[in-house]
Design a protein around this motif. Structure first.
Motif, PDB file in Angstrom:
ATOM      1  N   PRO A  39     -13.317 -71.473 -24.895  1.00 46.93           N
ATOM      2  CA  PRO A  39     -13.952 -71.094 -23.490  1.00 46.93           C
ATOM      3  C   PRO A  39     -15.306 -71.837 -23.523  1.00 46.93           C
ATOM      4  CG  PRO A  39     -14.150 -69.466 -25.309  1.00 46.93           C
ATOM      5  CD  PRO A  39     -13.386 -70.449 -25.901  1.00 46.93           C
ATOM      6  N   PRO A  40     -15.519 -72.074 -22.112  1.00 50.12           N
ATOM      7  CA  PRO A  40     -16.839 -72.926 -21.785  1.00 50.12           C
ATOM      8  C   PRO A  40     -17.946 -71.842 -21.952  1.00 50.12           C
ATOM      9  CG  PRO A  40     -15.772 -71.797 -19.823  1.00 50.12           C
ATOM     10  CD  PRO A  40     -14.808 -71.615 -21.037  1.00 50.12           C
ATOM     11  N   LEU A  41     -19.116 -72.488 -22.239  1.00 55.83           N
ATOM     12  CA  LEU A  41     -20.301 -71.886 -22.328  1.00 55.83           C
ATOM     13  C   LEU A  41     -20.766 -71.006 -21.115  1.00 55.83           C
ATOM     14  CD1 LEU A  41     -22.532 -71.926 -24.484  1.00 55.83           C
ATOM     15  CD2 LEU A  41     -23.570 -73.772 -23.011  1.00 55.83           C
ATOM     16  N   HIS A  42     -20.940 -69.854 -21.654  1.00 57.56           N
ATOM     17  CA  HIS A  42     -21.132 -68.697 -20.520  1.00 57.56           C
ATOM     18  C   HIS A  42     -22.901 -69.134 -20.402  1.00 57.56           C
ATOM     19  CE1 HIS A  42     -22.219 -64.680 -18.615  1.00 57.56           C
ATOM     20  NE2 HIS A  42     -20.863 -64.732 -18.641  1.00 57.56           N
ATOM     21  N   PRO A  43     -23.266 -68.434 -18.896  1.00 58.32           N
ATOM     22  CA  PRO A  43     -24.600 -68.826 -18.729  1.00 58.32           C
ATOM     23  C   PRO A  43     -25.561 -68.027 -19.482  1.00 58.32           C
ATOM     24  CG  PRO A  43     -23.176 -68.725 -16.674  1.00 58.32           C
ATOM     25  CD  PRO A  43     -22.172 -68.443 -17.823  1.00 58.32           C
ATOM     26  N   ALA A  44     -25.019 -66.625 -19.879  1.00 58.16           N
ATOM     27  CA  ALA A  44     -26.073 -65.972 -20.651  1.00 58.16           C
ATOM     28  C   ALA A  44     -26.353 -66.521 -22.067  1.00 58.16           C
ATOM     29  CB  ALA A  44     -25.327 -64.480 -20.680  1.00 58.16           C
ATOM     30  N   ALA A  45     -25.117 -67.088 -22.741  1.00 56.08           N
ATOM     31  CA  ALA A  45     -25.318 -67.599 -23.946  1.00 56.08           C
ATOM     32  C   ALA A  45     -26.073 -68.865 -23.969  1.00 56.08           C
ATOM     33  CB  ALA A  45     -23.947 -68.016 -24.650  1.00 56.08           C
ATOM     34  N   ALA A  46     -25.795 -69.683 -22.665  1.00 56.83           N
ATOM     35  CA  ALA A  46     -26.913 -71.127 -22.560  1.00 56.83           C
ATOM     36  C   ALA A  46     -28.203 -70.451 -22.440  1.00 56.83           C
ATOM     37  CB  ALA A  46     -26.251 -71.545 -21.239  1.00 56.83           C
TER      38      ALA A  46
ATOM     39  N   PRO B  51     -13.949 -66.949 -32.997  1.00 60.00           N
ATOM     40  CA  PRO B  51     -13.933 -66.023 -34.055  1.00 60.00           C
ATOM     41  C   PRO B  51     -15.258 -66.089 -34.725  1.00 60.00           C
ATOM     42  CG  PRO B  51     -11.899 -66.893 -34.113  1.00 60.00           C
ATOM     43  CD  PRO B  51     -12.575 -67.754 -32.748  1.00 60.00           C
ATOM     44  N   LEU B  52     -16.034 -65.091 -35.021  1.00 58.93           N
ATOM     45  CA  LEU B  52     -17.251 -65.302 -35.839  1.00 58.93           C
ATOM     46  C   LEU B  52     -17.139 -65.926 -36.853  1.00 58.93           C
ATOM     47  CD1 LEU B  52     -18.766 -61.564 -35.492  1.00 58.93           C
ATOM     48  CD2 LEU B  52     -19.188 -63.797 -33.957  1.00 58.93           C
ATOM     49  N   PRO B  53     -18.313 -66.717 -37.500  1.00 60.03           N
ATOM     50  CA  PRO B  53     -18.028 -67.360 -38.767  1.00 60.03           C
ATOM     51  C   PRO B  53     -18.502 -66.474 -39.897  1.00 60.03           C
ATOM     52  CG  PRO B  53     -20.312 -67.825 -37.687  1.00 60.03           C
ATOM     53  CD  PRO B  53     -19.373 -66.993 -36.799  1.00 60.03           C
TER      54      PRO B  53
ATOM     55  N   GLY C 237     -33.579 -65.456 -41.761  1.00 60.38           N
ATOM     56  CA  GLY C 237     -32.564 -65.154 -41.578  1.00 60.38           C
ATOM     57  C   GLY C 237     -31.846 -65.820 -40.048  1.00 60.38           C
ATOM     58  N   ALA C 238     -30.823 -66.125 -40.272  1.00 61.12           N
ATOM     59  CA  ALA C 238     -29.948 -66.696 -39.095  1.00 61.12           C
ATOM     60  C   ALA C 238     -29.871 -65.834 -37.794  1.00 61.12           C
ATOM     61  CB  ALA C 238     -28.710 -67.337 -39.437  1.00 61.12           C
ATOM     62  N   THR C 239     -29.791 -66.423 -36.588  1.00 60.05           N
ATOM     63  CA  THR C 239     -29.388 -65.276 -35.459  1.00 60.05           C
ATOM     64  C   THR C 239     -28.469 -65.908 -34.950  1.00 60.05           C
ATOM     65  OG1 THR C 239     -31.783 -65.247 -34.959  1.00 60.05           O
ATOM     66  CG2 THR C 239     -30.109 -64.913 -33.370  1.00 60.05           C
ATOM     67  N   LEU C 240     -27.221 -64.941 -34.907  1.00 57.97           N
ATOM     68  CA  LEU C 240     -25.922 -65.141 -34.472  1.00 57.97           C
ATOM     69  C   LEU C 240     -26.049 -64.561 -32.778  1.00 57.97           C
ATOM     70  CD1 LEU C 240     -22.935 -65.923 -34.476  1.00 57.97           C
ATOM     71  CD2 LEU C 240     -22.826 -63.791 -35.644  1.00 57.97           C
ATOM     72  N   ILE C 241     -25.407 -65.612 -32.130  1.00 56.39           N
ATOM     73  CA  ILE C 241     -24.963 -65.241 -30.567  1.00 56.39           C
ATOM     74  C   ILE C 241     -23.577 -65.078 -30.600  1.00 56.39           C
ATOM     75  CG2 ILE C 241     -25.470 -65.601 -28.176  1.00 56.39           C
ATOM     76  CD1 ILE C 241     -27.871 -67.212 -29.034  1.00 56.39           C
ATOM     77  N   ALA C 242     -22.914 -64.192 -30.523  1.00 60.04           N
ATOM     78  CA  ALA C 242     -21.658 -63.916 -30.097  1.00 60.04           C
ATOM     79  C   ALA C 242     -21.330 -63.922 -28.698  1.00 60.04           C
ATOM     80  CB  ALA C 242     -21.003 -62.593 -30.873  1.00 60.04           C
ATOM     81  N   GLN C 243     -20.603 -64.957 -27.892  1.00 58.36           N
ATOM     82  CA  GLN C 243     -20.045 -64.841 -26.719  1.00 58.36           C
ATOM     83  C   GLN C 243     -19.018 -64.118 -26.596  1.00 58.36           C
ATOM     84  OE1 GLN C 243     -20.422 -68.523 -24.115  1.00 58.36           O
ATOM     85  NE2 GLN C 243     -18.448 -68.360 -24.172  1.00 58.36           N
ATOM     86  N   VAL C 244     -18.915 -62.977 -25.711  1.00 58.09           N
ATOM     87  CA  VAL C 244     -17.556 -62.226 -25.555  1.00 58.09           C
ATOM     88  C   VAL C 244     -17.377 -62.069 -24.162  1.00 58.09           C
ATOM     89  CG1 VAL C 244     -18.335 -60.820 -27.547  1.00 58.09           C
ATOM     90  CG2 VAL C 244     -19.257 -59.985 -25.429  1.00 58.09           C
ATOM     91  N   THR C 245     -16.234 -61.782 -24.011  1.00 56.66           N
ATOM     92  CA  THR C 245     -15.791 -61.877 -22.532  1.00 56.66           C
ATOM     93  C   THR C 245     -15.959 -60.370 -21.817  1.00 56.66           C
ATOM     94  OG1 THR C 245     -13.550 -60.785 -23.191  1.00 56.66           O
ATOM     95  CG2 THR C 245     -13.671 -62.982 -22.882  1.00 56.66           C
ATOM     96  N   GLY C 246     -16.457 -59.249 -22.366  1.00 57.81           N
ATOM     97  CA  GLY C 246     -17.216 -58.311 -22.012  1.00 57.81           C
ATOM     98  C   GLY C 246     -17.363 -57.063 -22.927  1.00 57.81           C
TER      99      GLY C 246
END
Length: 86
Positions: A1-8, A56-58, A74-83
């Motif tokens: 999927p393309p990059l969502h504006p919120a994730a960007a 899928p999440l790493p 610690g790492a910060t994980l951003i999970a892009q979801v459809t909803g």
């Protein structure tokens, strides 16, 4: 999927030229992230301070965990979801 504006927007706020970033986003999105943040894109999730998962999440056990004394390590994980559903 393309990059969502919120994730960007999240990556633009968090990442810079000194923060390693991992993502599974397509090549065009990876190039956009690298150009606009200056961040170094790394190949392995374990090497990243910030991660953007568009699929899928790493494996979470592989990510930097931080500690009680240094939670910022610690790492910060951003999970892009459809909803989100309630």
């Amino acid at each position: 999927p393309p990059l969502h504006p919120a994730a960007a927007a999240a990556l633009l706020a968090l990442a810079d030229g000194e923060t390693p970033v991992w993502t599974d986003a397509p090549a065009e999105a990876r190039a956009w992230i690298a150009f606009h943040t200056g961040a170094v894109l790394v190949a392995a999730p374990a090497e990243a301070e910030f991660l953007l998962a568009t699929g899928p999440l790493p494996p979470l056990a592989q990510l930097r965990a931080g500690s009680d004394e240094a939670p910022q390590a610690g790492a910060t994980l951003i999970a892009q979801v459809t909803g989100l559903e309630a």
